[in-house]
Scaffold this active site. Sequence first.
Site, PDB file in Angstrom:
ATOM      1  N   THR A  60       0.674  -1.281  -0.035  1.00  0.00           N
ATOM      2  CA  THR A  60       0.059   0.104   0.019  1.00  0.00           C
ATOM      3  C   THR A  60       0.852   1.333  -0.040  1.00  0.00           C
ATOM      4  OG1 THR A  60      -1.714  -1.146   1.414  1.00  0.00           O
ATOM      5  CG2 THR A  60      -1.981   1.329   1.083  1.00  0.00           C
ATOM      6  N   HIS A  67       2.671  -5.641  -4.150  1.00  0.00           N
ATOM      7  CA  HIS A  67       1.426  -6.207  -4.188  1.00  0.00           C
ATOM      8  C   HIS A  67       0.534  -5.647  -5.058  1.00  0.00           C
ATOM      9  CE1 HIS A  67       2.548  -7.681   0.010  1.00  0.00           C
ATOM     10  NE2 HIS A  67       3.327  -8.124  -0.621  1.00  0.00           N
ATOM     11  N   MET A 119       1.015  -2.752   4.048  1.00  0.00           N
ATOM     12  CA  MET A 119       0.356  -3.319   5.361  1.00  0.00           C
ATOM     13  C   MET A 119       0.973  -4.690   5.449  1.00  0.00           C
ATOM     14  SD  MET A 119      -2.250  -3.235   7.873  1.00  0.00           S
ATOM     15  CE  MET A 119      -3.371  -1.934   7.158  1.00  0.00           C
ATOM     16  N   ASP A 128       4.834  -9.047   5.186  1.00  0.00           N
ATOM     17  CA  ASP A 128       5.636  -9.524   4.021  1.00  0.00           C
ATOM     18  C   ASP A 128       6.898  -8.816   3.722  1.00  0.00           C
ATOM     19  OD1 ASP A 128       6.081 -11.068   1.730  1.00  0.00           O
ATOM     20  OD2 ASP A 128       4.991  -9.831   0.330  1.00  0.00           O
TER      21      ASP A 128
END
Length: 368
Positions: free
Chosen positions: A193, A219, A308, A311
């Site tokens: 994010t 992501h 967020m 990972d």
Amino acid sequence: MASQLGISRPIKVLVVDDSAFMRKVVSEMLEEADDIEVIDKARNGIDALRKIETDEPDVITLDVEMPKMDGLEFLQKLPELIGKNIPVIMLSSLTTKQSKTTIKALELGAIDFVAKPSGSISLDIDQVKQELIEKVRIAAGAKSKLAKISKTFSRTLKPVKKRVISTKKITAKPSISTRATGLTKLVVIGSSTGGPRALKEVVTLLPEDLDAAVLIVQHMPPGFTTSLAQRLDKLSDIRVKEAAEGDRLEKGLALLAPGDYHMTIENGQVKLNQNPKVHNVRPAVDVTMESIAYDYNSNTVGVILTGMGKDGAEGMKLIRDNGGKTIGQDEETCVVYGMPKVAYEIGGVEVVKPIDRIAEEIVRMVNS
């Protein structure tokens, strides 16, 4: 949930879309959450700007293509005309044109986006609903930081000025095939994010003669990674492309993991797979970092940016434990201080830097 984000009342949302049907669908999805209230709807950017002056929302959901004033123009006008930093979630269909526009919107300050499903929205309504609700909550939690973050990023809305100085005179970018293939160093960057904007800040400041190959894991769903790679390539001195099976690591080349595929490195070549998601994401940063930590050990630079979750934390620690160097983005410039925080807490971060200082730190580490 709102109270956990530091908000004691329902999250106020303004829904902006030129389709009356979509305004209704998005509003109904959001209002299924007890901590979210849709305070108004707007049919285009001009209508939205008027309504913000009356009642400022905590979050805006924004369509990409609208008549009179589209999503991009709205994002530019919001701070100019209203003087406010309100987190925005883009709604984008899975088309090449809209994915490119969405990437530009993220550069302009949109927090995140939700990909509208192809075909009838009813086919994937539960998945879209949960994703939208979660991202609105994340955006609301980031609202208090946006003014400072926007100031840090303000210059990236103009033509990029290189601050990291190359040791070569930069001319036209050579094709991949003409680059030197001797490779000893590798930079691996992970983000989620807020990542596309952060990646622009980092990658566009890397010199064309960087003495390392670069791997990027963001992501993002399929299609959008293609547009992100093309956008970064256009703005950068290094070459950037979406990774494909068999691509070789080369100096001055950045390979971006394609959406919905984990990316690993074997014998200097890219391998892609659709193994189960890790941390509920695919591609996962940990998968890529763990595939190179032992082989490249002290010649590795790991970088973890805004996002967020956790990972990349284990991957960063593995890189550091094997002699590599690591950089974490600082809390103040992260849209979401999740991934860098966890990496720092478990000992995976050696150096903490604000986003506008990470590129020069990468160069320093590569050259040390």
